[in-house]
Design an enzyme around this catalytic site. Structure first.
Site, PDB file in Angstrom:
ATOM      1  N   GLU A 131       8.613  23.906 -12.107  1.00  0.00           N
ATOM      2  CA  GLU A 131       7.265  24.215 -11.659  1.00  0.00           C
ATOM      3  C   GLU A 131       6.391  24.692 -12.826  1.00  0.00           C
ATOM      4  O   GLU A 131       6.915  25.335 -13.741  1.00  0.00           O
ATOM      5  CB  GLU A 131       7.278  25.244 -10.514  1.00  0.00           C
ATOM      6  CG  GLU A 131       7.887  26.580 -10.840  1.00  0.00           C
ATOM      7  CD  GLU A 131       7.988  27.484  -9.601  1.00  0.00           C
ATOM      8  OE1 GLU A 131       8.684  27.100  -8.641  1.00  0.00           O
ATOM      9  OE2 GLU A 131       7.353  28.548  -9.611  1.00  0.00           O
TER      10      GLU A 131
ATOM     11  N   ARG B  48      14.344  30.223  -5.967  1.00  0.00           N
ATOM     12  CA  ARG B  48      14.027  29.643  -7.270  1.00  0.00           C
ATOM     13  C   ARG B  48      14.471  28.179  -7.259  1.00  0.00           C
ATOM     14  O   ARG B  48      15.526  27.842  -6.710  1.00  0.00           O
ATOM     15  CB  ARG B  48      14.766  30.384  -8.397  1.00  0.00           C
ATOM     16  CG  ARG B  48      14.221  31.758  -8.729  1.00  0.00           C
ATOM     17  CD  ARG B  48      12.808  31.689  -9.335  1.00  0.00           C
ATOM     18  NE  ARG B  48      12.274  33.015  -9.676  1.00  0.00           N
ATOM     19  CZ  ARG B  48      11.559  33.777  -8.849  1.00  0.00           C
ATOM     20  NH1 ARG B  48      11.269  33.358  -7.626  1.00  0.00           N
ATOM     21  NH2 ARG B  48      11.102  34.949  -9.247  1.00  0.00           N
TER      22      ARG B  48
ATOM     23  N   HIS C 213       4.731  27.708  -4.551  1.00  0.00           N
ATOM     24  CA  HIS C 213       5.238  29.059  -4.838  1.00  0.00           C
ATOM     25  C   HIS C 213       4.293  30.138  -4.285  1.00  0.00           C
ATOM     26  O   HIS C 213       3.755  30.952  -5.037  1.00  0.00           O
ATOM     27  CB  HIS C 213       5.463  29.231  -6.351  1.00  0.00           C
ATOM     28  CG  HIS C 213       6.508  30.289  -6.645  1.00  0.00           C
ATOM     29  ND1 HIS C 213       7.367  30.238  -7.718  1.00  0.00           N
ATOM     30  CD2 HIS C 213       6.827  31.442  -5.995  1.00  0.00           C
ATOM     31  CE1 HIS C 213       8.159  31.292  -7.716  1.00  0.00           C
ATOM     32  NE2 HIS C 213       7.845  32.039  -6.674  1.00  0.00           N
TER      33      HIS C 213
HETATM   34  C1  GLV Z   1       8.368  35.398  -6.342  1.00  0.00           C
HETATM   35  O1  GLV Z   1       8.964  34.373  -6.453  1.00  0.00           O
HETATM   36  C2  GLV Z   1       8.878  36.659  -6.744  1.00  0.00           C
HETATM   37  O2  GLV Z   1       9.997  36.704  -7.303  1.00  0.00           O
HETATM   38  O3  GLV Z   1       8.199  37.672  -6.548  1.00  0.00           O
END
Ligand code: GLV
Length: 346
Positions: A271, A242, A289
């Site tokens: 983001e 994160r 991401h």
């Molecule tokens: C992606 O970041 C997730 O937590 O699945």
């Protein structure tokens, strides 16, 4: 009188053929176009909902729950669930679930891809080539850092951390160090080829450091200017967890000032906004991401979330037994007037 079918809100277009499985038991209100939902829109969508299938982009907290009197279950399509206020969900008697395991190997692949790309300057090299600069080649063009045989540091040693450790140890002959809230049992450490070290030693000894720990108040900016200063100036930092784990301005500063060689980032504090200070740097690889973004894995995540949602609502083959609850409350009966009264929480 037959009880009404539960109403489900699906917050984004996912895979229709999988989401359609909900229609066997529920009335489904599925958002058909990719949408940035303002908090009020989430609250409005949940007002009549018994259940919700949501992505990491939808935040559900006390304010939204206060307006969702019928809500009984929220299935998050993602392993991280910092978009959900678990205390508020527990207080409201709502079950929440996530999608672990199915994305472990795919996310570890991306972590390794970013590590390799940053350390070996892959995206920077490609830009240079496309800019027609190859004629300026010299023997020292695009010198990077070795990955094989180097020291890999992993901060956060859950399932994804362990999958990265295996890649490093078995595939690349790396010395693998890790730091985690709790130390792994010795046989697990041996299996993944990793040794436990304190946080400071991890920073100081890693040639490549990968962040895979959950984000919380406690881990906010765990990689700040002071932590970066403890890393080797030749090191690579990779964040696939994160954005809030890293002080991005301090990172950009370290990368620009040659106090850190390179970084690979898949996640950002604000983001989908990415700081201009990062965008301006040549020595950081930036992806949007996409940690779990293989077709097979994204489908598996949606399937697991659908299964979790039905089970949490007391429906389908695993009624009452959702595989991945993240709230204290783990299951509810079928959604009937009597069932709701019995929970006594709303
Ligand atoms: C992606 O970041 C997730 O937590 O699945």
């Amino acid at each position: 009188m037959a009880s009404p079918r539960p109403r489900i809100w699906v917050s984004q277009p996912l895979f229709d053929d999988i989401v359609d499985q909900l229609a066997a038991h529920c009335d489904v209100d599925a958002v058909r176009e990719v949408t940035v939902h303002a908090p009020e829109a989430v609250a409005a969508a949940l007002r009549e909902a018994d259940g919700a299938l949501v992505t990491l982009n939808e935040r559900i907290g006390a304010a939204e729950l206060a307006q969702a009197p019928k809500l009984r279950a929220v299935a998050n399509v993602g392993v991280g669930y910092n978009n959900l206020d678990i205390a508020a969900l527990d207080a409201a008697g709502v079950i929440a679930t996530n999608t672990p395991d199915v994305l472990t190997e795919t996310t570890a692949d991306l972590g390794f891809a970013l590590l390799m790309a940053a350390a070996r300057r892959i995206t920077e090299s490609e830009r240079w080539l496309r800019e027609g600069r190859w004629r300026q080649w010299s023997f020292s063009t695009m010198l990077g850092a070795d990955v094989h045989g180097s020291t890999l540091g992993i901060l956060g040693m859950g399932r994804i951390g362990q999958a990265i450790a295996r890649r490093g140890h078995h595939g690349f002959g790396m010395e693998v160090l890790y730091h985690n809230r709790s130390r792994l049992p010795e046989d697990v450490e041996r299996g993944v080829g990793a040794s436990y070290v304190e946080f400071d030693a991890l920073l100081a000894r890693s040639d490549h450091l990968v962040l895979v720990l959950p984000y919380s108040k406690d881990s906010h900016h765990i990689i700040d200017a002071a932590a970066l200063a403890r890393m080797k100036p030749t090191a690579t930092l990779v964040n696939i967890a994160r954005g809030g784990l890293v002080d991005e301005l301090a990172l950009a500063d370290a990368l620009a000032g040659g106090r850190l060689a390179a970084a690979g980032l898949d996640v950002y504090e604000g983001e989908p906004e990415v700081r201009p200070e990062l965008l301006a740097l040549r020595n950081v690889v930036l992806t949007p991401h996409i940690g779990s973004a293989s077709l097979a894995t994204r489908r598996a995540m949606v399937q697991l979330a659908v299964d979790n949602l039905l089970a949490a609502l007391g429906l389908g083959d695993n009624a009452g037994r959702p595989a991945n609850p993240v709230t204290a409350k783990k299951a509810t009966g079928a959604i009937t007037g009597a069932g709701k009264a019995a929970t006594g929480k709303r």
